[in-house]
Design an enzyme around this catalytic site. Structure first.
Site, PDB file in Angstrom:
ATOM      1  N   ASP A  72      26.606  44.419  68.072  1.00 60.01           N
ATOM      2  CA  ASP A  72      25.711  45.564  67.954  1.00 60.01           C
ATOM      3  C   ASP A  72      24.448  45.292  68.773  1.00 60.01           C
ATOM      4  O   ASP A  72      24.381  44.313  69.528  1.00 60.01           O
ATOM      5  CB  ASP A  72      25.383  45.851  66.477  1.00 60.01           C
ATOM      6  CG  ASP A  72      24.474  44.793  65.862  1.00 60.01           C
ATOM      7  OD1 ASP A  72      24.236  43.735  66.500  1.00 60.01           O
ATOM      8  OD2 ASP A  72      23.983  45.022  64.738  1.00 60.01           O
ATOM      9  N   LYS A 111      33.589  47.489  68.153  1.00 51.76           N
ATOM     10  CA  LYS A 111      32.577  47.011  67.229  1.00 51.76           C
ATOM     11  C   LYS A 111      32.908  47.427  65.805  1.00 51.76           C
ATOM     12  O   LYS A 111      32.933  46.601  64.884  1.00 51.76           O
ATOM     13  CB  LYS A 111      31.192  47.557  67.611  1.00 51.76           C
ATOM     14  CG  LYS A 111      30.066  47.019  66.732  1.00 51.76           C
ATOM     15  CD  LYS A 111      28.792  47.821  66.873  1.00 51.76           C
ATOM     16  CE  LYS A 111      28.835  49.060  66.010  1.00 51.76           C
ATOM     17  NZ  LYS A 111      27.524  49.752  65.924  1.00 51.76           N
TER      18      LYS A 111
END
Length: 320
Positions: free
Chosen positions: A206, A188
């Site tokens: 997220d 991420k």
């Protein structure tokens, strides 16, 4: 949308027709007759018909939605969001790749706003990887305390700074396989850096992104890497970075975790989860956040396009 829900529309039409007929029939019966028959016949029928009528909502894409229909719906949602958020951007303040990778690591388990309020002091004292790599951990911990988990985060940012100095000559690498080797940096974080510091497409999975793509039935996956793969397959690679911004912006502003503002949502007709939140338009407007609700955003130094759209800078740490 017709190709996605024609069967459901037929069922709804029959339900409405049945409910209407039942209503007319009961109106013609005398009060005494209704009173006697209510328990055995009329009441159960009215209860079932009422349930059918009150369940009528904007059409929901079926679970067996075809692949082609899913791709079309997903891309239309992204186009709609692009019109709503033409100023979408990463909501962490940064001036270079080093600041972005550090800020992204610090954003775990806290808000971008809190990170943006904290990093000015951090980067003022430690502007380069070399500076942060040689920092006293206790001094860094004191600066990072407001972000939560400050001891673990201190270890990560000092560790990644040392790795940058020792392995990459103090420069943040522009490759996924190199970034994920840095302490505290996962896929991420790596995609945030690649997409926003190097212009290389990536999907940022997220908590907001996970919540929304599952609500929209783009995927049933729960693991970030599987969500990334499933959603990435629905869009051209060139759209991945801005798609991430659009989805995350929408999750923070309208499609909240606990009280989504369904009545103020621009993509309600395309959403299978419509109705999970407040559907009354006036009540939904009161749930809006950031520029949609007239409140300050996440960044202390947002892009000009955001300010032009009515967004306001966030206050510095300790203000107000």
């Amino acid at each position: 949308m017709g190709e996605q829900g024609s069967g459901g529309d037929g069922k709804r039409a029959k339900a409405v027709k049945k409910a209407t007929a039942a209503a007319k029939g009961t109106a013609a019966v005398k009060p005494a007759a209704v009173k006697k028959a209510a328990v055995k016949k009329v009441a159960p029928a009215k209860k079932a018909d009422a349930a059918a009528v009150t369940s009528l909502k904007p059409p929901k894409p079926p679970r067996n939605e075809s692949r082609t229909a899913l791709v079309r719906r997903a891309r239309r949602i992204n186009r709609e969001l692009a019109e709503v958020y033409p100023y979408a951007h990463p909501e962490l303040d940064f001036e270079n790749p080093f600041q972005l990778v550090v800020a992204t690591v610090l954003s775990a388990q806290t808000t971008d706003l809190r990170v943006n309020q904290t990093t000015p002091a951090l980067f003022a004292k430690y502007p380069t990887p070399e500076d942060l790599a040689a920092a006293n951990p206790e001094d860094v911990e004191e600066i990072l305390r407001p972000t939560g988990f400050f001891r673990a985060k201190t270890k990560s940012v000092i560790g990644l700074s040392r790795a940058l100095v020792e392995q990459f000559d103090g420069e943040v690498p522009g490759r996924l396989e190199d970034l994920v080797k840095l302490p505290g940096v996962g896929r991420k974080t790596a995609f945030v850096v690649l997409g926003n510091a190097f212009g290389r497409p990536g999907i940022t999975v997220d908590t907001h992104f996970q919540r929304l793509v599952r609500r929209w039935q783009w995927t049933e996956a729960t693991e970030p890497d599987k969500i990334e793969a499933a959603v990435g397959a629905l869009f051209p690679k060139s759209e991945w970075t801005m798609l991430s911004h659009h989805v995350i912006f929408h999750g923070r502003r309208i499609c909240h975790a606990r009280k989504p503002a369904c009545g103020a949502c621009p993509i309600a007709p395309l959403c299978p989860a419509y109705g999970e939140g407040e559907t009354d338009p006036e009540k939904a407007k009161k749930l809006l956040k950031y520029e949609k609700g007239g409140f300050p955003g996440q960044r202390l130094n947002p892009p000009q396009a955001y300010l032009d759209a009515g967004g306001r800078p966030a206050p510095p740490l300790g203000a107000g």
